[in-house]
Design an enzyme around this catalytic site. Structure first.
Site, PDB file in Angstrom:
ATOM      1  N   HIS A  45       0.826  -1.207   0.000  1.00 27.22           N
ATOM      2  CA  HIS A  45       0.000   0.000   0.000  1.00 27.22           C
ATOM      3  C   HIS A  45       0.860   1.257   0.000  1.00 27.22           C
ATOM      4  O   HIS A  45       1.802   1.368   0.776  1.00 27.22           O
ATOM      5  CB  HIS A  45      -0.927  -0.029   1.216  1.00 27.22           C
TER       6      HIS A  45
ATOM      7  N   ALA B  72       4.447   9.747 -22.420  1.00 30.00           N
ATOM      8  CA  ALA B  72       3.674   8.539 -22.124  1.00 30.00           C
ATOM      9  C   ALA B  72       4.231   7.942 -20.840  1.00 30.00           C
ATOM     10  O   ALA B  72       4.942   6.940 -20.841  1.00 30.00           O
ATOM     11  CB  ALA B  72       3.750   7.551 -23.288  1.00 30.00           C
TER      12      ALA B  72
END
Length: 139
Positions: free
Chosen positions: A20, A129
């Site tokens: 996390h 990108a």
């Protein structure tokens, strides 16, 4: 042997080790990669593999609660901009439906890349990108 999902053992293993709030940069072939993060370099030739293909494959396996891209993608790379808008809708809450996308100047995105735990380099040859993903939890 795995029969589906990400088959590249280095990438699959690196994704499995994330927790996390860990950061993952999925980038084009030209983004400068700082010292520190683990790098899985998938680039083979210009455009191969494509940013979209790699990002979508990673999102199939990774829980994401936030995403950051460069503001410059809007004008310089309309295809990547549209992809990011589709994958990270602005109105969506940080939930399985997809987090919203934060846009920052490219120089700031490069600075934030230093905090990434993992960088996945694609063969993408179109500018800006790049997206920095913040890992979530599936519960």
């Amino acid at each position: 042997m795995k029969k589906s999902g990400i088959l590249n053992r280095h990438l699959s293993g690196a994704l499995a080790r994330l927790g996390h709030t860990d950061l993952v940069m999925v980038c084009d072939a030209g983004l400068p990669i700082p010292e520190g993060p683990l790098v899985v370099d998938l680039a083979f030739r210009a455009g191969v593999p494509a940013f979209a293909e790699v990002l979508e494959g990673i999102l199939d396996e990774l829980e994401v609660e936030g995403a950051v891209a460069a503001t410059e993608v809007r004008e310089a790379n309309p295809a990547a901009s549209a992809l990011l808008d589709r994958l990270f809708p602005a109105s969506a809450p940080p939930a399985p439906g997809g987090p919203g996308l934060e846009l920052v100047p490219h120089e700031e995105l490069k600075t934030r890349t230093r905090q990434a735990r993992l960088v996945v380099r694609t063969g993408e040859a179109r500018p800006f990108a790049n997206v920095l993903l913040r890992c979530g939890v599936p519960f």
